[in-house]
Scaffold this motif. Structure first.
Motif, short mmCIF file in Angstrom:
data_model
loop_
_atom_site.label_atom_id
_atom_site.label_comp_id
_atom_site.label_asym_id
_atom_site.label_seq_id
_atom_site.Cartn_x
_atom_site.Cartn_y
_atom_site.Cartn_z
N ILE A 41 0.85 -1.26 -0.15
CA ILE A 41 -0.07 -0.14 -0.02
C ILE A 41 0.79 1.25 -0.06
CG2 ILE A 41 -1.73 1.32 1.46
CD1 ILE A 41 -2.76 -1.37 2.21
N GLN A 50 -4.52 1.38 -3.55
CA GLN A 50 -4.37 1.21 -2.34
C GLN A 50 -5.63 0.42 -1.74
OE1 GLN A 50 -3.75 4.87 -0.47
NE2 GLN A 50 -1.34 4.64 -0.57
N VAL A 81 -6.99 2.37 5.39
CA VAL A 81 -6.12 3.21 4.38
C VAL A 81 -5.76 4.30 4.96
CG1 VAL A 81 -5.96 4.16 2.25
CG2 VAL A 81 -7.00 1.92 2.37
#
Length: 433
Positions: A41, A50, A81
């Protein structure tokens, strides 16, 4: 004959020893998967990619523990995230601790065996080490203990300056990884308890049972600052607790939140529950029975809750007496216009109804609801609702149809400045033809 007798004794001892053990299961594959996902990521700035990597490498491979953690803490993909992108120094500093989670298993297992010995009825629960997005260090779901490793495996070397200011004190005041075995024991007890009832005394007892018994069976001191503070400042804590006990508004200033009560110490409800359980245990002649009673406490059984709390004499009066004192403080509806409650011949049409209270209420919180007969008996009420300048009256406008039976509940959401709530008032009337 003597040999046979010895064989029987030895066999019995082995059986007892085996019965006192519990085969403990640990799962930490979510940690390995998280770091694989993390590395991928942070290697891209493409937000769509991502999210895709998060799903593919972490969430879709998640254990039942991770799935439960996401459910009970309402995590979204965005939560993960965002956390990964915002706190690179934090993640780098805690990485090794999380990858070494397996080294913690023996101490945790030892604690669980001690719990089993003290409470033979203990049912097995799987302990999952997962990584979330800062909403819990430890929680449960059914017979699963869920550890949020990004919280509970931190230590004094963990870099926290990127984190929000309100989140940093936990990491500064505690050294979570040193207390992980005790935390797992605490959460394990939660998997054995009956469902909680959400009033303040029951919430405190629920946590107090888990904290006190986990400390007692492992012979370890609680790391919760609230317990040390409470013992050192008992009178002011109890006085404040009694003032908040029945008003409901301040429950989460005592437990489970970043809210700080007036004493500026979070989670003081843990102290209240811990102190009650400790006193109850110390007063009990049969210690094993006391542990069993506390773990198996039925929070819907008000009489049993009252018995346990009252016998400890932690509070200045019995719960019944404290509730009586609270009820005397509650404001009431003393009058309404333009008709009397219970009237059977109220004029139909748009009608301004004014409620008069016994004392001033805060003017920014109100509450009307359906009565026992439900929505069909509730009139259409205009959104404009006005308090009098002195806070002792409140006016709303209702569209009353002819030949109708109506109910309007003036709810306990109304309250005084100190949080003491209005006694609910049911308006019940009929309109004329």
């Amino acid at each position: 004959m003597k040999k046979a007798f010895l064989v029987i004794i030895i066999s019995s001892l082995i059986s007892v020893s085996f019965a006192q053990k519990i085969k403990q299961s640990f799962v930490s594959t979510d940690i390995d998967n998280f770091w694989i996902a993390y590395d991928e990521i942070i290697s891209t700035k493409d937000s769509i990619k991502q999210y895709s990597l998060l799903k593919e490498l972490y969430l879709n491979k998640g254990t039942q523990g991770l799935k439960s953690l996401i459910e009970v803490r309402n995590y979204t993909d965005k939560d993960f995230v965002d956390a990964i992108n915002k706190y690179p120094k934090f993640w780098n500093s805690i990485r090794l601790n999380t990858l070494n989670a397996k080294s913690l298993y023996p101490e945790i297992n030892s604690n669980i065996q001690k719990l089993k010995k003290a409470y033979p009825e203990l049912k097995p629960s799987t302990i999952y080490f997962t990584i979330g997005a800062f909403r819990t260090g430890g929680t449960t779901h059914g017979y699963k203990v869920l550890i949020g490793s990004e919280v509970s495996l931190a230590d004094k070397t963990t870099i926290i300056d990127e984190l929000p200011i309100w989140r940093q004190p936990f990491y500064k005041t505690q050294n979570p990884i040193n207390e992980i075995a005790l935390l797992c024991t605490h959460e394990y007890i939660h998997t054995q308890q009956k469902e909680i009832v959400h009033n303040l005394i029951s919430m405190c007892l629920y946590e107090g049972v888990a904290e006190f018994i986990s400390c007692k069976v492992t012979d370890k001191k609680s790391d919760a600052p609230a317990i040390e503070f409470g013992k050192a400042n008992q009178k002011i804590v109890i006085d404040k607790f009694v003032s908040d006990l029945f008003i409901m508004t301040n429950n989460y200033s005592w437990l489970w939140g970043e809210n700080l009560n007036d004493l500026k110490v979070r989670d003081l409800g843990y102290y209240i529950g811990y102190e009650i359980c400790e006193r109850y245990y110390n007063l009990s002649k049969d210690k094993t029975k006391a542990i069993k009673e506390l773990i198996e406490l039925d929070y819907t059984n008000e009489k049993e809750i009252e018995r346990i709390v009252n016998i400890t004499k932690l509070l200045p009066k019995t719960l019944e007496e404290l509730n009586y004192d609270y009820e005397k403080q509650r404001p009431t509806v003393i009058q309404m216009t333009p008709f009397e409650n219970g009237s059977q011949v109220v004029k139909s049409g748009l009608t301004k109804i004014t409620i008069i209270f016994s004392e001033p209420l805060v003017t920014y919180i109100t509450g009307v609801d359906f009565g026992p007969l439900g929505q069909e008996y509730f009139p259409k009420i205009k959104p404009e609702r006005v308090f009098g300048e002195d806070g002792k009256s409140w006016t709303f406008e209702a569209d009353l149809k002819p030949n109708q039976h109506y109910q309007i509940l003036i709810s306990n959401n109304f309250r005084k400045e100190n949080g003491v709530r209005l006694k609910p008032y049911l308006i019940d009337f009929k309109t004329a033809d």
